[in-house]
Design a protein around this motif. Structure first.
Motif, PDB file in Angstrom:
ATOM      1  N   UNK A 191     -18.368 -23.657  29.688  1.00 43.43           N
ATOM      2  CA  UNK A 191     -17.273 -23.007  28.443  1.00 43.43           C
ATOM      3  C   UNK A 191     -16.745 -24.575  28.947  1.00 43.43           C
ATOM      4  N   UNK A 192     -15.997 -24.866  28.147  1.00 38.27           N
ATOM      5  CA  UNK A 192     -15.108 -25.880  28.815  1.00 38.27           C
ATOM      6  C   UNK A 192     -13.075 -25.376  28.714  1.00 38.27           C
TER       7      UNK A 192
ATOM      8  N   UNK B 153     -14.395 -25.045   6.157  1.00 41.25           N
ATOM      9  CA  UNK B 153     -15.264 -24.651   7.350  1.00 41.25           C
ATOM     10  C   UNK B 153     -16.032 -23.300   7.438  1.00 41.25           C
ATOM     11  N   UNK B 154     -16.889 -23.140   7.556  1.00 37.29           N
ATOM     12  CA  UNK B 154     -18.501 -21.664   7.596  1.00 37.29           C
ATOM     13  C   UNK B 154     -18.319 -21.752   9.388  1.00 37.29           C
ATOM     14  N   UNK B 155     -17.639 -20.369   9.442  1.00 34.98           N
ATOM     15  CA  UNK B 155     -17.899 -20.467  10.665  1.00 34.98           C
ATOM     16  C   UNK B 155     -19.077 -18.991  10.735  1.00 34.98           C
ATOM     17  N   UNK B 156     -19.595 -18.940  11.688  1.00 34.08           N
ATOM     18  CA  UNK B 156     -20.355 -17.728  11.212  1.00 34.08           C
ATOM     19  C   UNK B 156     -20.093 -16.583  12.647  1.00 34.08           C
ATOM     20  N   UNK B 157     -20.398 -15.399  11.897  1.00 35.71           N
ATOM     21  CA  UNK B 157     -20.721 -14.283  12.625  1.00 35.71           C
ATOM     22  C   UNK B 157     -21.093 -13.889  14.139  1.00 35.71           C
ATOM     23  N   UNK B 158     -22.125 -14.516  14.188  1.00 36.96           N
ATOM     24  CA  UNK B 158     -23.264 -15.161  14.696  1.00 36.96           C
ATOM     25  C   UNK B 158     -22.774 -16.305  15.604  1.00 36.96           C
ATOM     26  N   UNK B 159     -21.375 -17.000  15.770  1.00 37.63           N
ATOM     27  CA  UNK B 159     -21.511 -17.788  16.225  1.00 37.63           C
ATOM     28  C   UNK B 159     -21.266 -17.243  18.122  1.00 37.63           C
ATOM     29  N   UNK B 160     -21.973 -18.232  19.062  1.00 40.93           N
ATOM     30  CA  UNK B 160     -22.037 -18.104  20.522  1.00 40.93           C
ATOM     31  C   UNK B 160     -20.581 -18.411  20.695  1.00 40.93           C
ATOM     32  N   UNK B 161     -20.474 -18.399  22.033  1.00 40.59           N
ATOM     33  CA  UNK B 161     -19.097 -19.482  22.347  1.00 40.59           C
ATOM     34  C   UNK B 161     -19.574 -20.353  22.715  1.00 40.59           C
ATOM     35  N   UNK B 162     -18.849 -21.243  23.006  1.00 36.36           N
ATOM     36  CA  UNK B 162     -18.872 -23.361  22.569  1.00 36.36           C
ATOM     37  C   UNK B 162     -19.302 -23.402  24.214  1.00 36.36           C
ATOM     38  N   UNK B 163     -20.481 -23.520  24.524  1.00 35.72           N
ATOM     39  CA  UNK B 163     -20.335 -24.411  25.528  1.00 35.72           C
ATOM     40  C   UNK B 163     -20.892 -26.534  25.601  1.00 35.72           C
TER      41      UNK B 163
ATOM     42  N   UNK C 145     -20.839 -32.634  20.443  1.00 33.66           N
ATOM     43  CA  UNK C 145     -20.877 -32.915  21.808  1.00 33.66           C
ATOM     44  C   UNK C 145     -21.089 -30.800  22.439  1.00 33.66           C
ATOM     45  N   UNK C 146     -21.100 -30.337  21.204  1.00 33.68           N
ATOM     46  CA  UNK C 146     -21.808 -29.067  21.661  1.00 33.68           C
ATOM     47  C   UNK C 146     -23.314 -28.629  22.357  1.00 33.68           C
ATOM     48  N   UNK C 147     -23.400 -27.410  23.050  1.00 31.72           N
ATOM     49  CA  UNK C 147     -24.640 -27.421  23.574  1.00 31.72           C
ATOM     50  C   UNK C 147     -25.517 -27.043  22.696  1.00 31.72           C
ATOM     51  N   UNK C 148     -26.625 -26.965  22.853  1.00 32.61           N
ATOM     52  CA  UNK C 148     -27.393 -26.604  21.969  1.00 32.61           C
ATOM     53  C   UNK C 148     -27.622 -24.495  22.594  1.00 32.61           C
ATOM     54  N   UNK C 149     -29.040 -23.732  22.005  1.00 34.30           N
ATOM     55  CA  UNK C 149     -28.986 -22.198  22.669  1.00 34.30           C
ATOM     56  C   UNK C 149     -29.032 -22.216  24.270  1.00 34.30           C
ATOM     57  N   UNK C 150     -29.836 -23.048  24.191  1.00 33.00           N
ATOM     58  CA  UNK C 150     -30.349 -23.335  25.953  1.00 33.00           C
ATOM     59  C   UNK C 150     -29.328 -23.655  27.405  1.00 33.00           C
ATOM     60  N   UNK C 151     -28.061 -23.585  26.606  1.00 35.38           N
ATOM     61  CA  UNK C 151     -27.262 -23.859  27.523  1.00 35.38           C
ATOM     62  C   UNK C 151     -27.566 -25.190  28.490  1.00 35.38           C
ATOM     63  N   UNK C 152     -28.250 -26.470  27.769  1.00 32.15           N
ATOM     64  CA  UNK C 152     -28.868 -27.392  28.753  1.00 32.15           C
ATOM     65  C   UNK C 152     -28.341 -28.582  27.523  1.00 32.15           C
ATOM     66  N   UNK C 153     -28.163 -30.090  27.816  1.00 32.47           N
ATOM     67  CA  UNK C 153     -28.175 -30.839  26.867  1.00 32.47           C
ATOM     68  C   UNK C 153     -28.694 -32.125  27.644  1.00 32.47           C
ATOM     69  N   UNK C 154     -29.876 -32.648  26.762  1.00 27.83           N
ATOM     70  CA  UNK C 154     -30.590 -33.916  27.593  1.00 27.83           C
ATOM     71  C   UNK C 154     -29.955 -35.239  26.516  1.00 27.83           C
TER      72      UNK C 154
ATOM     73  N   UNK D 257     -13.735 -36.684   9.894  1.00 32.71           N
ATOM     74  CA  UNK D 257     -14.609 -36.439   9.714  1.00 32.71           C
ATOM     75  C   UNK D 257     -15.433 -36.734  11.195  1.00 32.71           C
ATOM     76  N   UNK D 258     -14.821 -38.006  11.856  1.00 28.43           N
ATOM     77  CA  UNK D 258     -15.217 -38.118  12.950  1.00 28.43           C
ATOM     78  C   UNK D 258     -14.533 -37.812  14.157  1.00 28.43           C
ATOM     79  N   UNK D 259     -13.885 -37.439  14.154  1.00 33.53           N
ATOM     80  CA  UNK D 259     -13.224 -36.343  14.530  1.00 33.53           C
ATOM     81  C   UNK D 259     -14.380 -34.905  15.159  1.00 33.53           C
ATOM     82  N   UNK D 260     -13.934 -34.371  13.976  1.00 39.43           N
ATOM     83  CA  UNK D 260     -14.651 -32.731  14.022  1.00 39.43           C
ATOM     84  C   UNK D 260     -16.273 -33.459  14.130  1.00 39.43           C
ATOM     85  N   UNK D 261     -16.598 -34.525  13.609  1.00 39.48           N
ATOM     86  CA  UNK D 261     -18.625 -35.120  14.458  1.00 39.48           C
ATOM     87  C   UNK D 261     -18.384 -35.160  15.880  1.00 39.48           C
ATOM     88  N   UNK D 262     -17.554 -35.659  16.408  1.00 39.54           N
ATOM     89  CA  UNK D 262     -17.833 -35.352  17.992  1.00 39.54           C
ATOM     90  C   UNK D 262     -17.672 -34.379  18.665  1.00 39.54           C
TER      91      UNK D 262
END
Length: 179
Positions: A175-176, A67-77, A145-154, A136-141
């Protein structure tokens, strides 16, 4: 810049070409992946697009270790609920008490942040490398389930108790909790 993206795509492809041990097992046309990666890397207009290009390259290996992991990755919300695939539907499987009013287990997700779930899932899957459909289904879930950069999910949902209807809910993300 463009030259750096082209070099990085070429280097990534070459690392796998020379050191990936499963080409005799994985059914992928690895030689065809280099021109695809170079074409998209040449026109990517930002780091996010280029990370998706590298993600598609790694996904072609069909190996859950990649997988590609970015050094710019923000904490998962994540929203205060659990979402998962159940019999081909993306459903709410658990809700934190007092944090997700109007949502219940069994509710079906129709849209995430305005994007139809089929399209959101297809976009997530194109950068997920996995040897099995279940992985692939497990990873896609997790990705969905990860929120966008606004820390909100609609979410637009179809309530389990009222099939054929829909409603939109806006959730704050946190943060989970670690188990």
């Amino acid at each position: 810049d463009r030259a750096t993206r082209l070099a990085a795509a070429s280097i990534a492809w070459n690392v796998f070409q020379h050191f990936y041990p499963y080409f005799d097992v994985v059914q992928t046309d690895w030689l065809a992946e280099l021109p695809k990666a170079l074409r998209t890397a040449a026109t990517d207009s930002g780091t996010d697009e280029f990370e998706r290009t590298l993600g598609r390259l790694v996904a072609a290996l069909k190996d859950g270790h990649g997988q590609v992991i970015s050094p710019r990755a923000k904490p998962r919300l994540a929203p205060p609920l659990t979402l998962d695939w159940v019999e081909g539907q993306f459903l709410v499987t658990r809700v934190q008490k007092g944090k997700s009013e109007g949502i219940a287990p069994g509710d079906r997700i129709l849209k995430i942040d305005g994007k139809p779930i089929d399209r959101a899932a297809a976009e997530a899957r194109e950068v997920i490398s996995g040897a099995t459909e279940q992985f692939v289904l497990w990873r896609s879930a997790s990705v969905l389930s990860t929120c966008n950069s606004t820390a909100r999910m609609t979410l637009e949902i179809e309530p389990f108790l009222y099939p054929g209807t829909s409603k939109t809910v806006d959730l704050a993300c946190v943060a989970p909790k670690m188990k």
